[in-house]
Scaffold this motif. Structure first.
Motif, short mmCIF file in Angstrom:
data_model
loop_
_atom_site.label_atom_id
_atom_site.label_comp_id
_atom_site.label_asym_id
_atom_site.label_seq_id
_atom_site.Cartn_x
_atom_site.Cartn_y
_atom_site.Cartn_z
N ALA A 73 -21.95 8.89 6.72
CA ALA A 73 -23.19 8.48 6.07
C ALA A 73 -22.95 8.07 4.62
O ALA A 73 -23.74 7.32 4.04
N ARG A 74 -21.87 8.53 4.04
CA ARG A 74 -21.56 8.20 2.64
C ARG A 74 -20.76 6.91 2.51
O ARG A 74 -20.53 6.44 1.40
N VAL A 75 -20.34 6.32 3.62
CA VAL A 75 -19.58 5.06 3.58
C VAL A 75 -20.57 3.92 3.39
O VAL A 75 -21.50 3.75 4.16
N LYS A 76 -20.36 3.17 2.34
CA LYS A 76 -21.22 2.03 2.00
C LYS A 76 -20.33 0.81 1.78
O LYS A 76 -19.14 0.94 1.49
N GLN A 123 -21.89 13.42 8.37
CA GLN A 123 -22.16 13.50 6.94
C GLN A 123 -21.19 12.62 6.15
O GLN A 123 -21.59 11.96 5.20
N MET A 124 -19.92 12.65 6.53
CA MET A 124 -18.93 11.83 5.82
C MET A 124 -19.18 10.35 6.04
O MET A 124 -19.13 9.55 5.10
N ARG A 136 -18.62 29.86 -0.82
CA ARG A 136 -18.32 29.34 0.52
C ARG A 136 -17.69 27.97 0.40
O ARG A 136 -18.12 27.15 -0.40
N ARG A 137 -16.66 27.75 1.22
CA ARG A 137 -16.08 26.41 1.32
C ARG A 137 -17.13 25.48 1.89
O ARG A 137 -17.86 25.84 2.79
N LYS A 138 -17.21 24.27 1.34
CA LYS A 138 -18.12 23.28 1.91
C LYS A 138 -17.49 22.69 3.16
O LYS A 138 -16.30 22.40 3.17
N HIS A 139 -18.27 22.54 4.19
CA HIS A 139 -17.81 21.91 5.42
C HIS A 139 -18.66 20.67 5.65
O HIS A 139 -19.89 20.74 5.57
N TYR A 140 -18.01 19.57 5.91
CA TYR A 140 -18.71 18.32 6.16
C TYR A 140 -18.50 17.91 7.61
O TYR A 140 -17.38 17.96 8.11
N SER A 141 -19.56 17.48 8.27
CA SER A 141 -19.43 16.95 9.62
C SER A 141 -19.00 15.49 9.52
O SER A 141 -19.14 14.86 8.46
N LEU A 142 -18.51 14.95 10.60
CA LEU A 142 -18.13 13.53 10.63
C LEU A 142 -19.34 12.67 10.28
O LEU A 142 -19.23 11.71 9.53
#
Length: 77
Positions: free
Chosen positions: A55-58, A52-53, A44-50
């Motif tokens: 949350a990875r910004v640091k 989720q994306m 399955r292709r991974k789908h990321y929500s906004l």
């Protein structure tokens, strides 16, 4: 085309026919999840929500401004 399992380094690989890949939007580098269900492997292709994306910004992975050079034509800065 009849795909076959082939050795790929220390792993095994299967070529995905382009027509199938295009149907679900797979391209080189597309992240996928692999699952096993009975005698099937599900890709399955991974789908990321906004959320989720974002949350990875640091602070340590935010880049600074990028200079794109001087004005060209009638651009307004």
């Amino acid at each position: 085309m009849q795909p076959h399992v082939q050795k790929w380094g220390n792993s095994l690989g299967i070529r995905i026919p382009l027509s199938l890949a295009q149907k679900i939007g797979l391209r080189e580098g597309t992240p996928v999840d692999l699952q096993v269900d009975e005698h099937a492997i599900i890709i399955r292709r991974k789908h990321y929500s906004l959320e989720q994306m974002l949350a990875r910004v640091k602070p340590e992975n935010i880049h600074s401004e990028i200079d794109t050079g001087p004005q060209v034509g009638r651009e307004i800065w």
